[in-house]
Design a protein around this motif. Structure first.
Motif, mmCIF file in Angstrom:
data_model
loop_
_atom_site.group_PDB
_atom_site.id
_atom_site.type_symbol
_atom_site.label_atom_id
_atom_site.label_comp_id
_atom_site.label_asym_id
_atom_site.label_seq_id
_atom_site.Cartn_x
_atom_site.Cartn_y
_atom_site.Cartn_z
ATOM 1 N N LEU A 223 10.828 74.983 33.390
ATOM 2 C CA LEU A 223 10.639 73.950 32.358
ATOM 3 C C LEU A 223 9.156 73.724 32.020
ATOM 4 O O LEU A 223 8.309 73.679 32.913
ATOM 5 N N CYS A 224 8.895 73.599 30.747
ATOM 6 C CA CYS A 224 7.555 73.245 30.278
ATOM 7 C C CYS A 224 7.692 72.361 29.049
ATOM 8 O O CYS A 224 8.647 72.515 28.286
ATOM 9 N N ASN A 225 6.750 71.443 28.870
ATOM 10 C CA ASN A 225 6.774 70.562 27.701
ATOM 11 C C ASN A 225 5.955 71.148 26.547
ATOM 12 O O ASN A 225 5.836 70.520 25.511
ATOM 13 N N LEU A 226 5.339 72.342 26.742
ATOM 14 C CA LEU A 226 4.613 72.985 25.645
ATOM 15 C C LEU A 226 5.267 74.335 25.327
ATOM 16 O O LEU A 226 6.304 74.674 25.898
ATOM 17 N N TYR A 227 4.619 75.124 24.444
ATOM 18 C CA TYR A 227 5.256 76.348 23.937
ATOM 19 C C TYR A 227 4.151 77.294 23.453
ATOM 20 O O TYR A 227 4.146 77.715 22.288
ATOM 21 N N CYS A 228 3.210 77.596 24.356
ATOM 22 C CA CYS A 228 2.050 78.419 23.982
ATOM 23 C C CYS A 228 2.509 79.813 23.541
ATOM 24 O O CYS A 228 3.293 80.451 24.251
ATOM 25 N N GLN A 229 1.929 80.285 22.424
ATOM 26 C CA GLN A 229 2.456 81.524 21.848
ATOM 27 C C GLN A 229 2.160 82.751 22.718
ATOM 28 O O GLN A 229 2.839 83.757 22.610
ATOM 29 N N TRP A 230 1.140 82.648 23.617
ATOM 30 C CA TRP A 230 0.805 83.799 24.479
ATOM 31 C C TRP A 230 1.255 83.580 25.923
ATOM 32 O O TRP A 230 0.876 84.328 26.824
ATOM 33 N N CYS A 231 2.059 82.571 26.174
ATOM 34 C CA CYS A 231 2.449 82.199 27.547
ATOM 35 C C CYS A 231 3.060 83.398 28.290
ATOM 36 O O CYS A 231 3.950 84.069 27.772
ATOM 37 N N ASP A 232 2.589 83.638 29.508
ATOM 38 C CA ASP A 232 3.159 84.756 30.278
ATOM 39 C C ASP A 232 4.261 84.293 31.233
ATOM 40 O O ASP A 232 4.774 85.073 32.017
ATOM 41 N N THR A 233 4.614 82.997 31.165
ATOM 42 C CA THR A 233 5.790 82.528 31.924
ATOM 43 C C THR A 233 6.787 81.906 30.935
ATOM 44 O O THR A 233 7.327 80.826 31.160
ATOM 45 N N ASP A 234 6.994 82.645 29.846
ATOM 46 C CA ASP A 234 7.891 82.165 28.788
ATOM 47 C C ASP A 234 9.333 82.012 29.282
ATOM 48 O O ASP A 234 10.123 81.299 28.676
ATOM 49 N N THR B 58 10.220 80.274 31.541
ATOM 50 C CA THR B 58 10.411 78.907 32.040
ATOM 51 C C THR B 58 10.711 77.916 30.895
ATOM 52 O O THR B 58 10.945 76.743 31.167
ATOM 53 N N TRP B 59 10.658 78.385 29.631
ATOM 54 C CA TRP B 59 10.855 77.419 28.534
ATOM 55 C C TRP B 59 11.358 78.014 27.213
ATOM 56 O O TRP B 59 11.830 77.269 26.362
ATOM 57 N N ASN B 60 11.239 79.314 27.008
ATOM 58 C CA ASN B 60 11.555 79.847 25.669
ATOM 59 C C ASN B 60 13.053 80.124 25.559
ATOM 60 O O ASN B 60 13.504 81.268 25.516
ATOM 61 N N THR C 89 3.432 75.509 40.644
ATOM 62 C CA THR C 89 3.076 75.992 39.317
ATOM 63 C C THR C 89 4.317 76.023 38.428
ATOM 64 O O THR C 89 5.377 75.542 38.802
ATOM 65 N N GLY C 90 4.175 76.576 37.231
ATOM 66 C CA GLY C 90 5.327 76.583 36.330
ATOM 67 C C GLY C 90 5.187 77.676 35.302
ATOM 68 O O GLY C 90 4.521 78.684 35.567
ATOM 69 N N GLY C 91 5.686 77.342 34.104
ATOM 70 C CA GLY C 91 6.068 76.079 33.537
ATOM 71 C C GLY C 91 5.045 74.958 33.730
ATOM 72 O O GLY C 91 3.892 75.188 34.047
ATOM 73 N N GLU C 92 5.523 73.753 33.519
ATOM 74 C CA GLU C 92 4.689 72.579 33.771
ATOM 75 C C GLU C 92 5.322 71.813 34.934
ATOM 76 O O GLU C 92 6.329 71.114 34.748
ATOM 77 N N THR D 32 -1.461 72.648 36.149
ATOM 78 C CA THR D 32 -0.875 71.800 35.112
ATOM 79 C C THR D 32 -1.581 71.997 33.771
ATOM 80 O O THR D 32 -2.752 72.368 33.731
ATOM 81 N N ASN D 33 -0.841 71.712 32.690
ATOM 82 C CA ASN D 33 -1.460 71.821 31.360
ATOM 83 C C ASN D 33 -2.182 70.529 30.954
ATOM 84 O O ASN D 33 -2.681 70.430 29.840
ATOM 85 N N GLY D 34 -2.221 69.554 31.823
ATOM 86 C CA GLY D 34 -3.039 68.359 31.582
ATOM 87 C C GLY D 34 -2.461 67.385 30.566
ATOM 88 O O GLY D 34 -3.175 66.536 30.042
ATOM 89 N N ILE E 4 -6.127 72.722 29.977
ATOM 90 C CA ILE E 4 -5.814 72.085 28.683
ATOM 91 C C ILE E 4 -5.702 73.201 27.644
ATOM 92 O O ILE E 4 -6.540 74.104 27.604
ATOM 93 N N LYS E 5 -4.680 73.137 26.840
ATOM 94 C CA LYS E 5 -4.470 74.211 25.873
ATOM 95 C C LYS E 5 -5.263 73.986 24.598
ATOM 96 O O LYS E 5 -5.366 72.863 24.091
ATOM 97 N N LEU E 6 -5.801 75.079 24.067
ATOM 98 C CA LEU E 6 -6.636 75.029 22.857
ATOM 99 C C LEU E 6 -5.769 75.400 21.650
ATOM 100 O O LEU E 6 -4.591 75.745 21.795
HETATM 101 S S1 SF4 Z 1 1.599 75.106 29.199
HETATM 102 FE FE1 SF4 Z 1 1.552 76.885 30.548
HETATM 103 S S2 SF4 Z 1 3.689 77.317 31.079
HETATM 104 FE FE2 SF4 Z 1 3.687 75.888 29.336
HETATM 105 S S3 SF4 Z 1 3.878 77.204 27.562
HETATM 106 FE FE3 SF4 Z 1 1.684 76.847 27.883
HETATM 107 S S4 SF4 Z 1 0.977 78.564 29.185
HETATM 108 FE FE4 SF4 Z 1 3.227 78.501 29.283
#
Ligand code: SF4
Length: 251
Positions: free
Chosen positions: A35-46, A48-50, A98-101, A129-131, A150-152
């Motif tokens: 589980l993650c509350n974000l959805y980063c387009q390059w996430c390598d642990t997709d 956990t959320w996609n 770790t995660g995910g978040e 954490t993604n902060g 923190i994601k940019l």
């Molecule tokens: S916050 Fe981390 S786990 Fe969540 S989508 Fe972004 S890179 Fe992936």
């Protein structure tokens, strides 16, 4: 019960070395939560959320055969005791959650954290954490370190989802927090500088890491980022696991 990510049909708990940031090279047990509350387009642990049915875009969408994941196939529910038993067998006192978040499940993590420390009082617990989520007081009292990333805007996540002023202010004032930023371009650096100034993030707690999932792509940016770290008094961190294992899961 805690929702873990699943790898090869097993919950993803593995013994390795920390690959990034302040504790790079330190033997650690990784507990990867789903589980993650974000959805980063390059996430390598997709994984956990996609999930199927979600609208999020991912860079992998262009890969032949890539599909969103069926949620039920990639989550394993474990009790505290099942996690403790696995950790005991690995004989290592640095635990990376770790995660995910992972803070998305922080209510359920309180009893596990307490039990980990009761089982072995020298246990050191790090969160990756993604902060965006402020730790609960009980979680904070048991956590030893936060690796905050923190994601940019390069994540393609809406700013109101990835920048949560309350949570960033909490981490900026926590002596347990360090901040890891993935750097790809000059624009990334400008955003990082803005965040550091706005939230008064201590420079000595900042780690810059090259973006890349291959040794060649990391090498391309290493010297450039090291020079920036020298200039602004940031720390440099590499991605050790890419150098050792490449872009592989569960190592
Ligand atoms: S916050 Fe981390 S786990 Fe969540 S989508 Fe972004 S890179 Fe992936």
């Amino acid at each position: 019960m805690i929702k873990l990510a699943k790898l090869n049909n097993k919950p993803e708990i593995f013994h390795s070395v920390q690959g990034e940031g302040k504790n790079m090279g330190k033997p650690s047990i990784f507990i990867r939560l789903s589980l993650c509350n974000l959805y980063c387009q390059w996430c390598d642990t997709d994984y956990t959320w996609n999930w199927e049915g979600t609208p999020f875009k991912h860079n992998y969408d262009q890969l032949p055969g890539y599909k969103k994941y069926h949620k039920e196939d990639l989550i394993e529910l474990l009790s505290d005791e099942q996690i403790l038993e696995t950790v005991r067998a690995m004989n290592c006192n640095n635990i990376v959650i770790t995660g995910g978040e992972p803070l998305a499940q922080q209510k359920d993590l309180r009893s596990l954290m307490k039990a980990l420390k009761e089982q072995n009082p020298s246990t050191h617990i790090e969160f990756e954490t993604n902060g965006t989520l402020k730790p609960l007081p009980e979680v904070d009292s048991l956590a030893d370190q936060y690796n905050v990333s923190i994601k940019l805007s390069n994540s393609n996540v809406a700013i109101e989802d990835r920048i949560k002023p309350d949570a960033i202010t909490f981490f900026a004032n926590s002596p347990k927090a360090n901040f890891k930023f993935v750097v790809d371009t000059n624009e990334d650096l400008l955003e990082i500088q803005e965040l550091i100034e706005k939230y008064k993030i201590p420079r000595q707690a900042v780690y810059l890491m090259p973006q890349g999932t291959t040794v060649a792509s990391l090498k391309q940016k290493q010297q450039w980022i090291v020079e920036i770290c020298k200039q602004y008094n940031f720390n440099y961190t590499d991605r050790l696991h890419i150098h050792i294992w490449g872009d592989k899961r569960g190592v």
